[in-house]
Motif scaffolding. Structure first.
Motif, PDB file in Angstrom:
ATOM      1  N   HIS A   1       1.635  -0.748  -0.267  1.00  0.00           N
ATOM      2  CA  HIS A   1       0.311   0.115   0.408  1.00  0.00           C
ATOM      3  C   HIS A   1       0.668   1.506   0.672  1.00  0.00           C
ATOM      4  O   HIS A   1       0.601   1.885  -0.731  1.00  0.00           O
ATOM      5  CB  HIS A   1      -0.833   0.030   0.962  1.00  0.00           C
ATOM      6  CG  HIS A   1      -1.463   1.109   1.267  1.00  0.00           C
ATOM      7  ND1 HIS A   1      -2.467   1.636   0.395  1.00  0.00           N
ATOM      8  CD2 HIS A   1      -1.717   2.309   2.517  1.00  0.00           C
ATOM      9  CE1 HIS A   1      -3.509   2.264   0.918  1.00  0.00           C
ATOM     10  NE2 HIS A   1      -2.472   2.974   1.970  1.00  0.00           N
ATOM     11  N   ARG A   2       2.236   1.469   0.377  1.00  0.00           N
ATOM     12  CA  ARG A   2       2.951   2.467   0.689  1.00  0.00           C
ATOM     13  C   ARG A   2       3.533   2.356  -0.976  1.00  0.00           C
ATOM     14  O   ARG A   2       3.817   4.056  -0.833  1.00  0.00           O
ATOM     15  CB  ARG A   2       4.026   2.788   1.318  1.00  0.00           C
ATOM     16  CG  ARG A   2       3.552   2.142   3.263  1.00  0.00           C
ATOM     17  CD  ARG A   2       3.957   2.577   4.507  1.00  0.00           C
ATOM     18  NE  ARG A   2       5.285   1.615   4.358  1.00  0.00           N
ATOM     19  CZ  ARG A   2       6.704   1.281   4.780  1.00  0.00           C
ATOM     20  NH1 ARG A   2       6.869   2.433   5.909  1.00  0.00           N
ATOM     21  NH2 ARG A   2       7.017   0.525   4.828  1.00  0.00           N
ATOM     22  N   LEU A   3       3.801   1.914  -1.901  1.00  0.00           N
ATOM     23  CA  LEU A   3       4.494   1.949  -2.280  1.00  0.00           C
ATOM     24  C   LEU A   3       3.124   2.227  -3.420  1.00  0.00           C
ATOM     25  O   LEU A   3       3.804   3.275  -4.443  1.00  0.00           O
ATOM     26  CB  LEU A   3       5.291   0.482  -2.736  1.00  0.00           C
ATOM     27  CG  LEU A   3       5.905   0.975  -4.015  1.00  0.00           C
ATOM     28  CD1 LEU A   3       6.737   2.126  -3.973  1.00  0.00           C
ATOM     29  CD2 LEU A   3       6.388  -0.997  -4.210  1.00  0.00           C
ATOM     30  N   ALA A   4       2.606   1.334  -3.817  1.00  0.00           N
ATOM     31  CA  ALA A   4       1.654   2.019  -4.349  1.00  0.00           C
ATOM     32  C   ALA A   4       0.781   4.114  -4.651  1.00  0.00           C
ATOM     33  O   ALA A   4       0.158   4.669  -5.008  1.00  0.00           O
ATOM     34  CB  ALA A   4       0.146   1.553  -4.630  1.00  0.00           C
ATOM     35  N   ARG A   5       0.813   4.501  -2.871  1.00  0.00           N
ATOM     36  CA  ARG A   5       0.207   5.341  -2.095  1.00  0.00           C
ATOM     37  C   ARG A   5       1.498   6.424  -2.932  1.00  0.00           C
ATOM     38  O   ARG A   5       1.232   7.552  -3.451  1.00  0.00           O
ATOM     39  CB  ARG A   5       0.455   5.909  -1.365  1.00  0.00           C
ATOM     40  CG  ARG A   5      -0.766   6.641  -0.716  1.00  0.00           C
ATOM     41  CD  ARG A   5      -1.338   7.042   0.642  1.00  0.00           C
ATOM     42  NE  ARG A   5       0.378   6.729   1.157  1.00  0.00           N
ATOM     43  CZ  ARG A   5       0.032   6.212   2.820  1.00  0.00           C
ATOM     44  NH1 ARG A   5      -1.042   7.028   3.762  1.00  0.00           N
ATOM     45  NH2 ARG A   5       1.328   5.851   4.046  1.00  0.00           N
ATOM     46  N   ARG A   6       2.137   6.513  -2.639  1.00  0.00           N
ATOM     47  CA  ARG A   6       3.864   6.729  -3.234  1.00  0.00           C
ATOM     48  C   ARG A   6       3.914   6.781  -4.923  1.00  0.00           C
ATOM     49  O   ARG A   6       4.086   7.894  -5.173  1.00  0.00           O
ATOM     50  CB  ARG A   6       5.125   6.323  -3.305  1.00  0.00           C
ATOM     51  CG  ARG A   6       5.726   6.487  -1.574  1.00  0.00           C
ATOM     52  CD  ARG A   6       6.869   5.880  -1.406  1.00  0.00           C
ATOM     53  NE  ARG A   6       6.922   6.044   0.135  1.00  0.00           N
ATOM     54  CZ  ARG A   6       8.624   5.477   0.461  1.00  0.00           C
ATOM     55  NH1 ARG A   6       9.670   5.387  -0.218  1.00  0.00           N
ATOM     56  NH2 ARG A   6       8.381   6.060   1.881  1.00  0.00           N
TER      57      ARG A   6
END
Length: 162
Positions: A26-31
């Protein structure tokens, strides 16, 4: 302000695929989503508001991407601070807690200051230290009417004792 159109078509396609990939962290997709919005001409402030983030985070992610590409986005080096106690001091603290069973983090903080000369300014810092050492601050279970006084007493114990 970050100019629109800074992504190559290949980078943009990779980032959009990452955003749409349900298995991506999720954190990577948000970035990735933030960078695509920047590329669409959104300001850092607008992207941050849309994603419920701080605009400095958006700028930092943009800089990471410019510096190292997709590889830069996958680094999550927030780290945290190093322990302010040595391993030997940590072991001495664990031993003291096991012997004394202090009733509060305030007592633990006072012991650390008195014995090691290290001051923990916040309760949360002490709690983080205790968790790192495998200890937990908890309220003993109530075992009956005669133990009412003890039920309000809190103590520190090893996590494995629960």
């Amino acid at each position: 302000m970050i100019r629109a159109g800074y992504l190559s078509s290949e980078d943009r396609a990779d980032l959009i695929a990452l955003v749409r990939d349900g298995s991506a962290a999720h954190r990577l997709a948000r970035r990735a989503n933030a960078l695509v919005l920047l590329d669409d001409g959104w300001s850092c402030e607008r992207v941050a508001a849309a994603l419920f983030l701080d605009d400095d985070s958006i700028r930092r992610w943009h800089a990471l991407f410019l510096e190292d590409g997709l590889e830069g986005l996958t680094r999550f080096d927030s780290g945290g601070g190093a322990s302010r106690l040595s391993k030997m001091q940590e072991e001495a603290l664990k031993s003291w807690i096991g012997e004394v069973l202090p009733r509060s983090t305030r007592q633990v903080g006072a012991y650390i200051e008195r014995e090691f000369g290290v001051v923990y300014e916040s309760r949360s810092g002490l709690i983080a230290l205790l968790h790192r050492l495998g200890l937990s601050y908890s309220k003993p279970r109530r075992s009956g009417a005669s133990s009412m006084w003890r039920s309000s007493r809190r103590s520190l114990r090893p996590m494995s004792s629960f």
